[in-house]
Write a protein that holds these residues in place. Structure first.
Motif, short mmCIF file in Angstrom:
data_model
loop_
_atom_site.label_atom_id
_atom_site.label_comp_id
_atom_site.label_asym_id
_atom_site.label_seq_id
_atom_site.Cartn_x
_atom_site.Cartn_y
_atom_site.Cartn_z
N ILE A 138 75.93 48.41 89.36
CA ILE A 138 74.50 48.38 89.67
C ILE A 138 74.06 46.93 89.80
CG2 ILE A 138 72.19 49.08 88.90
CD1 ILE A 138 73.68 51.07 86.95
N ALA A 139 73.32 46.62 90.86
CA ALA A 139 72.77 45.28 91.05
C ALA A 139 71.25 45.37 91.13
CB ALA A 139 73.33 44.66 92.33
N PHE A 140 70.57 44.56 90.32
CA PHE A 140 69.11 44.51 90.31
C PHE A 140 68.64 43.25 91.04
CE2 PHE A 140 70.24 46.97 86.55
CZ PHE A 140 69.32 48.01 86.56
N PHE A 141 67.65 43.40 91.91
CA PHE A 141 67.13 42.26 92.67
C PHE A 141 65.61 42.15 92.46
CE2 PHE A 141 70.94 43.69 94.76
CZ PHE A 141 71.57 42.54 95.23
N GLY A 142 65.13 41.00 92.01
CA GLY A 142 63.69 40.79 91.83
C GLY A 142 63.37 39.32 91.62
N ILE A 143 62.19 38.90 92.06
CA ILE A 143 61.74 37.50 91.94
C ILE A 143 60.55 37.44 90.97
CG2 ILE A 143 60.77 35.53 93.20
CD1 ILE A 143 63.44 35.95 94.32
N GLY A 144 60.46 36.38 90.17
CA GLY A 144 59.30 36.18 89.29
C GLY A 144 59.19 37.27 88.23
N ALA A 145 57.99 37.86 88.09
CA ALA A 145 57.78 38.91 87.10
C ALA A 145 58.69 40.11 87.37
CB ALA A 145 56.31 39.35 87.08
N SER A 146 58.96 40.38 88.64
CA SER A 146 59.87 41.48 88.99
C SER A 146 61.28 41.17 88.52
CB SER A 146 59.86 41.72 90.51
OG SER A 146 58.58 42.12 90.94
N GLY A 147 61.63 39.89 88.50
CA GLY A 147 62.94 39.47 87.99
C GLY A 147 63.10 39.79 86.51
N LEU A 148 62.01 39.68 85.76
CA LEU A 148 62.05 40.03 84.33
C LEU A 148 62.35 41.52 84.15
CD1 LEU A 148 58.93 38.02 83.08
CD2 LEU A 148 61.34 37.38 82.88
N VAL A 149 61.81 42.34 85.05
CA VAL A 149 62.07 43.78 85.02
C VAL A 149 63.56 44.03 85.29
CG1 VAL A 149 61.54 45.99 86.12
CG2 VAL A 149 59.71 44.32 85.72
N CYS A 150 64.12 43.28 86.23
CA CYS A 150 65.56 43.39 86.54
C CYS A 150 66.42 43.04 85.33
CB CYS A 150 65.92 42.47 87.70
SG CYS A 150 65.16 42.93 89.26
N MET A 151 66.03 41.98 84.62
CA MET A 151 66.78 41.57 83.42
C MET A 151 66.73 42.65 82.35
SD MET A 151 65.46 37.62 83.49
CE MET A 151 66.10 37.12 81.90
N ASP A 152 65.59 43.33 82.25
CA ASP A 152 65.47 44.44 81.30
C ASP A 152 66.41 45.58 81.70
OD1 ASP A 152 63.88 45.79 79.06
OD2 ASP A 152 63.57 47.20 80.71
N GLY A 153 66.49 45.85 83.02
CA GLY A 153 67.39 46.89 83.51
C GLY A 153 68.84 46.56 83.20
N GLU A 154 69.22 45.31 83.41
CA GLU A 154 70.59 44.89 83.11
C GLU A 154 70.90 45.07 81.62
OE1 GLU A 154 73.28 40.83 82.84
OE2 GLU A 154 71.50 40.80 84.10
N GLN A 155 69.97 44.65 80.79
CA GLN A 155 70.17 44.77 79.33
C GLN A 155 70.35 46.22 78.91
OE1 GLN A 155 67.74 45.99 76.87
NE2 GLN A 155 69.10 45.48 75.17
N LYS A 156 69.55 47.11 79.48
CA LYS A 156 69.62 48.53 79.10
C LYS A 156 70.92 49.19 79.57
CE LYS A 156 64.93 49.90 78.18
NZ LYS A 156 64.30 48.56 78.15
N PHE A 157 71.22 49.05 80.86
CA PHE A 157 72.39 49.75 81.40
C PHE A 157 73.70 49.16 80.89
CE2 PHE A 157 69.20 51.47 84.24
CZ PHE A 157 69.64 52.78 84.41
N SER A 158 73.67 47.87 80.51
CA SER A 158 74.87 47.27 79.90
C SER A 158 75.22 47.96 78.58
CB SER A 158 74.64 45.77 79.65
OG SER A 158 74.52 45.08 80.87
N ARG A 159 74.21 48.43 77.89
CA ARG A 159 74.42 49.07 76.58
C ARG A 159 75.21 50.36 76.69
NH1 ARG A 159 70.20 50.57 72.55
NH2 ARG A 159 72.11 50.90 71.39
N ILE A 160 75.17 50.99 77.86
CA ILE A 160 75.94 52.24 78.01
C ILE A 160 77.17 52.01 78.91
CG2 ILE A 160 74.05 53.82 77.48
CD1 ILE A 160 73.60 54.19 80.49
N ASN A 161 77.60 50.74 78.92
CA ASN A 161 78.86 50.36 79.56
C ASN A 161 78.86 50.50 81.08
OD1 ASN A 161 81.36 49.15 79.02
ND2 ASN A 161 82.44 51.09 79.24
N LYS A 162 77.67 50.37 81.68
CA LYS A 162 77.58 50.34 83.14
C LYS A 162 77.78 48.90 83.60
CE LYS A 162 76.46 54.66 84.14
NZ LYS A 162 77.31 55.51 85.00
#
Length: 287
Positions: A138-162
Motif C-alpha cells: 500500500i502506498a499513501f500519497f498526500g501533501i501538507g495536512a493530507s500528508g499527516l493523514v498518510c503517515m497515520d495510515g502507514e502507522q496503522k497498516f504497519s501494525r497488521i504487517n501490511k
C-alpha cells in the motif's frame, strides 16, 4: 449508498462544481429548503428560473433516479435538520476565550465526521477494503495536512504487517508512483482533489495499472473523476484561519474505517501482529 444520507449536505458540498444552471437550482433549494417538499418539478423550475429538464438533470447529478426520489430525500434531510441547526460550524474568531475555543473546535470536528457520513458511499468503502486486503503493498500519497493523514495510515497498516509507506513530497511521490505494480494499491489524499503533485502521481500509478483510491471532498474534481474508488469527505466552508482541521479529522476517520475493515475481515490472521506490536510497545513504556 451513503451511510447517513443527507442530501442538503451533498448539495452544499457539490454546489461550486455544478453547471451554472444546476447551481441556480441548488441555490434556490438551499435558500428555501422548507418549501421544496411541497413543490412540483414545474414549480421548482419556475421558482429557480430554470426548466423542468434542468431540475431533472440536477436530481440525476445528485445521484437520484427521478424527482420523486429526490423529494423524499429532501424531506428526510429536513426531519433531522432541527438538531443540525443547534450545531453549526464556527470559525476561529479573534479574542475567543478558551472555553469558547474548546467548545467550537470540538463541535467542528464532530460535525465534520457526521457530515462525512452523509456523503461517503458504503459500496466504495467495501471495494476499498477488498482492494487493500488483496494488495501486495500500500502506498499513501498526500501533501501538507493530507500528508499527516498518510503517515497515520502507514502507522496503522504497519501494525497488521501490511507492507506500506507514505509519500509526502512531490519528488518522492513521483519516484514511488513509477515503481508501483498492478498488485499494489495507491491511496491519494487531497481535500481539494486538484493538488498538482497528487494528480501527477495518480497518472503514473494508473499507467502501471495500480488500483487507485481517492480520499477527497465530495465535489467534482480531477482526482474524484480519475480514481478507481472514491471515498468522499464533507468539510466546513470556513476561512483560512482554521486551516485544514475539519478535513483532517474527516480523512483520519476514513483511514480508521479502512483499517478496521481490513483488520476485522482478517482478524484471525492479523490478531497475532496486533498482539505482538501491542506487547512490544507496552514493554517499551515500562522501561
Amino acid at each position: 449508498m451513503s451511510i447517513n444520507n443527507n442530501v442538503l449536505i451533498k448539495i452544499r458540498d457539490m454546489k461550486d462544481s455544478l453547471t451554472p444552471v444546476e447551481r441556480m437550482v441548488a441555490d434556490y433549494i438551499l435558500e428555501n429548503t422548507e418549501e421544496i417538499p411541497h413543490l412540483s418539478i414545474k414549480a421548482l423550475a419556475q421558482a429557480s428560473k430554470t426548466s423542468d429538464a434542468s431540475v431533472l438533470r440536477f436530481c440525476k447529478t445528485m445521484g437520484y433516479s427521478g424527482y420523486r426520489h429526490f423529494i423524499v430525500s429532501i424531506s428526510a434531510s429536513l426531519g433531522s435538520r432541527d438538531e443540525d441547526q443547534k450545531a453549526q460550524y464556527t470559525d476561529i474568531q479573534p479574542g475567543d476565550n478558551l472555553s469558547t475555543i474548546i467548545s467550537n473546535i470540538s463541535l467542528n470536528n464532530c460535525k465534520s465526521i457526521e457530515d462525512t457520513l452523509s456523503v461517503i458511499d458504503r459500496e466504495q468503502i467495501a471495494k476499498a477494503v477488498e482492494a487493500l486486503r488483496s494488495s501486495k503493498r500500500i502506498a499513501f500519497f498526500g501533501i501538507g495536512a493530507s500528508g499527516l493523514v498518510c503517515m497515520d495510515g502507514e502507522q496503522k497498516f504497519s501494525r497488521i504487517n501490511k507492507i506500506c509507506h507514505s509519500y509526502t513530497d512531490g519528488h518522492s511521490q513521483l519516484t514511488a508512483a513509477t515503481l508501483l505494480e498492478e498488485q499494489d494499491v495507491a491511496i491519494f489524499v487531497s481535500n481539494s482533489g486538484e493538488t498538482v503533485e497528487i494528480l501527477d502521481a495518480l497518472d503514473i500509478a494508473q499507467r502501471n495499472k495500480t488500483k487507485c483510491i481517492a480520499i477527497t471532498k465530495y465535489t467534482r474534481s480531477e482526482l474524484a473523476e480519475k480514481a478507481d474508488i472514491v471515498l468522499s469527505i464533507s468539510t466546513p466552508e470556513l476561512t483560512i484561519r482554521s486551516g485544514a482541521m475539519g478535513s483532517r479529522i474527516a480523512m483520519l476517520t476514513i483511514i480508521d474505517i479502512l483499517f478496521a475493515g481490513v483488520a476485522s475481515a482478517e482478524y484471525e490472521h492479523v490478531k497475532v501482529h496486533l498482539k505482538k506490536t501491542h506487547n512490544i510497545l507496552l514493554k517499551k513504556h515500562r522501561h
